[in-house]
Write a protein that holds these residues in place. Structure first.
Motif, PDB file in Angstrom:
ATOM      1  N   GLY A  47       2.433  -0.300 -10.619  1.00 32.06           N
ATOM      2  CA  GLY A  47       3.549  -0.617  -9.745  1.00 32.06           C
ATOM      3  C   GLY A  47       3.863  -2.119  -9.740  1.00 32.06           C
ATOM      4  N   ARG A  48       4.955  -2.456  -9.100  1.00 28.52           N
ATOM      5  CA  ARG A  48       5.385  -3.863  -9.038  1.00 28.52           C
ATOM      6  C   ARG A  48       5.707  -4.239  -7.597  1.00 28.52           C
ATOM      7  NH1 ARG A  48       9.955  -5.025 -13.390  1.00 28.52           N
ATOM      8  NH2 ARG A  48       9.456  -7.130 -12.655  1.00 28.52           N
ATOM      9  N   TRP A  49       5.349  -5.500  -7.236  1.00 29.27           N
ATOM     10  CA  TRP A  49       5.663  -6.007  -5.904  1.00 29.27           C
ATOM     11  C   TRP A  49       7.095  -6.512  -5.874  1.00 29.27           C
ATOM     12  CZ3 TRP A  49       2.283  -4.761  -2.344  1.00 29.27           C
ATOM     13  CH2 TRP A  49       0.921  -4.661  -2.657  1.00 29.27           C
ATOM     14  N   ARG A  50       7.696  -6.412  -4.699  1.00 24.72           N
ATOM     15  CA  ARG A  50       9.028  -6.993  -4.483  1.00 24.72           C
ATOM     16  C   ARG A  50       8.868  -8.132  -3.474  1.00 24.72           C
ATOM     17  NH1 ARG A  50      13.435  -5.748  -1.098  1.00 24.72           N
ATOM     18  NH2 ARG A  50      12.263  -4.007  -0.226  1.00 24.72           N
ATOM     19  N   PHE A  51       9.152  -9.348  -3.928  1.00 21.88           N
ATOM     20  CA  PHE A  51       8.935 -10.535  -3.100  1.00 21.88           C
ATOM     21  C   PHE A  51      10.245 -10.925  -2.414  1.00 21.88           C
ATOM     22  CE2 PHE A  51       5.862 -10.703  -6.579  1.00 21.88           C
ATOM     23  CZ  PHE A  51       4.678 -10.798  -5.869  1.00 21.88           C
ATOM     24  N   VAL A  52      10.181 -11.129  -1.102  1.00 22.82           N
ATOM     25  CA  VAL A  52      11.371 -11.469  -0.309  1.00 22.82           C
ATOM     26  C   VAL A  52      11.051 -12.658   0.580  1.00 22.82           C
ATOM     27  CG1 VAL A  52      12.188  -9.081  -0.322  1.00 22.82           C
ATOM     28  CG2 VAL A  52      10.707  -9.878   1.532  1.00 22.82           C
TER      29      VAL A  52
END
Length: 643
Positions: A627-632
């Motif tokens: 999976g991949r992280w979503r950085f905000v």
């Protein structure tokens, strides 16, 4: 920043988002309570169903008409119904129509119905065949499966109780009959002894009879030979008599013989008289010749020759006289003989006439040759019959010997006393009582469901805790953090919620439901470690597949519940469930819960808990790479739940 600082930063960021939305704190508290509430609600419903069976409406339909058996009247159906009413096990309803009871069961107003047929006692009391007495338990399985299970258990227990009661009565009858059996055995022994005496006498008599039959057989053989000689002699006698009868003189000849004999006797009489006269004349001649001789001798004129002739004449006359005397004497004897002959001939003729009559009678009485042949055949048959009789008597002798030996064996085999059954009728009817020895006892039904419900509640709680956050979202600053820090920081808040869930669940089980826990610390540790491991697995699925991963987590929950063996042994599920069971983490959670809660598996809770923890660590390691992280931005960090 150190890894610990990185993790703390992510956790603080998540907390600030929750603090900005106070309702999230309430939601978090609700999520923390949800597993405990779920377990309380479910386990309370199945906690002790046996104590509430009186609420189940069960119909009793007794149609039994009873039976009169061996001078006693029985109504087993009435006894069964009376005993059930006194037990108050279910909410019994009396009905009198079997079809009405079936209809009400199908409608759902009755749990099940017990229908006792009218011929129940008449079939059950004699026990002529297994299962002769039928007790009908009618249940609608589709209405409620568990009710049908209870009905089956009720049927089994009721059948056992009724059979036990009937067996007790039968054994009571056996014991009462056994008391009188000793007297019967004594009488039997006396009868056998009398039979032995009779058999001994029969043996002696048969031996004597066999000996006599042997002698009789020999006599019969001799008789047969004598009869053959007799028949031959009779044939010869008959032939001779018939010949004599044919050649016997007629009566006329016998009369002539008699007349001749009488004439002979008369002739001899006349001859005797003639000889007497001749003797008288001879005497006179002798006297005249004697006178002539004297004159001749005295005369000189007579010559010597004349004198000599005269002397010779005298001698001749003397001889004639002597001869006449002898002839007269012989004639007298002959006359006597002739008289006797005449008398004998008379007797002979009379005897001959009698003999002729006897011969004629004998000839008339003589048996025919066919009769003599029949006599011969009868003698032969008699001899053969005697031989057969001797053989049969020999067999009787052998049989009497066998009978005597058999009776001796029977007498020796009879017990001196009859061993009557000991004990009581109740003990003999129910002489075996299974004793259950339980290891790791479970106090009630609810506790039995706990190893399945508690892990399910933990999984459900972990899933809902994961729903509180955006699993794939991290603050932009965490973009350069290490992967372990990113994962652990993201897990911090839901992990805390899961720990609280596990602690509340354990406290509810022990405090509210009052479960008896064999190892309290191990039980609480098992709940905490299992909850954290489940959280790691839910996060793995969500991070890898997004919202679809949450759905997959629910499916995985169903699969694990079916394969963990929490309530029913997984071996009974069979097929795929049995094969995958050892590879599912909930299987080991269930094992650890049972070991710590009940002391099952010899209390070995540590090893399965290590497997659970290892599966959680493995899930965390996989979460770092899939999976991949979503950085905000930090300000964009919001709760996942819209309240």
């Amino acid at each position: 920043m150190t890894p610990a600082q990185q993790i703390a930063y992510i956790v603080r960021t998540e907390l600030r988002a929750f603090v900005r939305y106070p309702k999230m704190l309430v939601a978090t508290a609700a999520v923390a309570l949800l597993p405990a509430l779920y377990a309380l609600i479910y386990l309370s419903s199945v906690w002790d169903p046996a104590s509430n069976t009186q609420s189940l409406a069960v119909a009793l339909v007794n149609l039994d008409e009873g039976v009169e058996y061996r001078d006693h009247v029985f109504n087993v159906g009435w006894q069964v119904v009376s005993k059930l009413r006194s037990s108050h096990r279910f909410g019994y309803v009396d009905l009198h129509d079997a079809e009405e009871a079936r209809h009400r069961v199908r409608q759902g107003t009755l749990a099940f119905a017990l229908i006792i047929p009218k011929d129940f006692s008449s079939n059950a009391i004699p026990g002529a065949q297994p299962g002769g007495g039928k007790l009908v338990i009618y249940s609608a399985e589709g209405n409620n499966y568990e009710t049908a299970v209870i009905a089956r258990q009720f049927a089994t227990e009721l059948g056992h109780e009724v059979n036990e009661s009937l067996n007790e009565r039968r054994w009571a009858l056996v014991l009462s009959n056994a008391a009188g059996s000793q007297h019967s055995v004594d009488q039997l022994r006396q009868g056998v002894e009398q039979l032995r005496l009779g058999a001994a006498q029969l043996k002696t008599g048969s031996e004597q009879t066999a000996s006599a039959a042997k002698t009789l057989s020999g006599g019969a053989g001799k008789l047969q030979g004598g009869v053959e000689q007799l028949t031959d002699g009779m044939r010869q006698l008959g032939t001779g008599l018939r010949t004599m009868d044919a050649r016997r003189p007629p009566n006329s000849e016998l009369n002539r013989l008699k007349a001749g004999a009488e004439s002979l006797a008369a002739g001899h009489g006349e001859l005797s008289r003639g000889l007497d006269e001749l003797q008288v004349g001879s005497q006179k001649i002798r006297e005249g010749v004697a006178g002539f001789q004297e004159e001749a001798n005295g005369s000189l004129l007579v010559s010597t020759r004349v004198k000599d002739n005269a002397n010779q004449l005298v001698n001749g006359v003397n001889q004639l006289d002597e001869g006449l005397k002898s002839a007269a004497h012989a004639q007298r004897e002959l006359t006597d003989g002739a008289d006797k002959v005449s008398v004998g001939v008379g007797a002979l003729t009379t005897g001959m006439r009698t003999l002729n009559g006897g011969i004629r009678t004998a000839v008339g009485k003589l048996p025919e040759d066919s009769q003599l042949d029949e006599l011969n055949r009868g003698a032969s048959a008699l001899a053969n019959g005697n031989f057969a009789l001797a053989d049969g008597l020999q067999k009787i002798r052998a049989g009497s010997q066998g009978l005597s030996g058999g009776l001796d064996l029977l007498a020796n085999s009879l017990p001196a006393a009859l061993d009557t059954p000991g004990g009581s009728a109740a003990g003999m009817a129910s002489s075996v009582q299974p004793v259950m020895e339980l290891s790791a006892p479970v106090s009630n039904s609810g506790s039995g469901f706990a190893p399945n419900i508690l892990p399910a509640a933990l999984w459900l709680g972990a899933g809902i805790a994961a729903f509180l956050i955006h699993v794939r979202t991290l603050p932009r600053r965490a973009q350069h953090f290490s992967r372990p820090a990113q994962l652990l920081g993201k897990m911090g808040l839901p992990a805390a919620v899961v720990v609280v869930q596990a602690l509340l669940l354990g406290l509810a089980a022990q405090g509210v439901l009052t479960m008896r826990v064999a190892n309290g610390p191990a039980f609480m540790l098992t709940l905490v470690v299992s909850g954290l491991s489940f959280l790691a697995m839910v996060l793995l699925l969500t991070k890898a597949f997004g919202d679809a991963g949450k759905a997959m987590a629910m499916v995985l929950l169903a699969v694990q519940l079916s394969s963990s063996g929490g309530v029913m042994p997984v071996e009974l599920s069979g097929g795929l469930f049995t094969q995958i069971s050892p590879w599912l983490p909930m299987t080991w959670v269930v094992r650890a819960v049972k070991a710590s809660l009940f002391g099952a598996f010899d209390g070995q809770w540590a090893r399965p808990l290590v497997y659970v923890a290892a599966s959680g660590v493995a899930a965390m390691l996989l979460s770092m790479v899939v999976g991949r992280w979503r950085f905000v931005k930090t300000t964009a960090m919001r709760p996942a739940v819209d309240i």
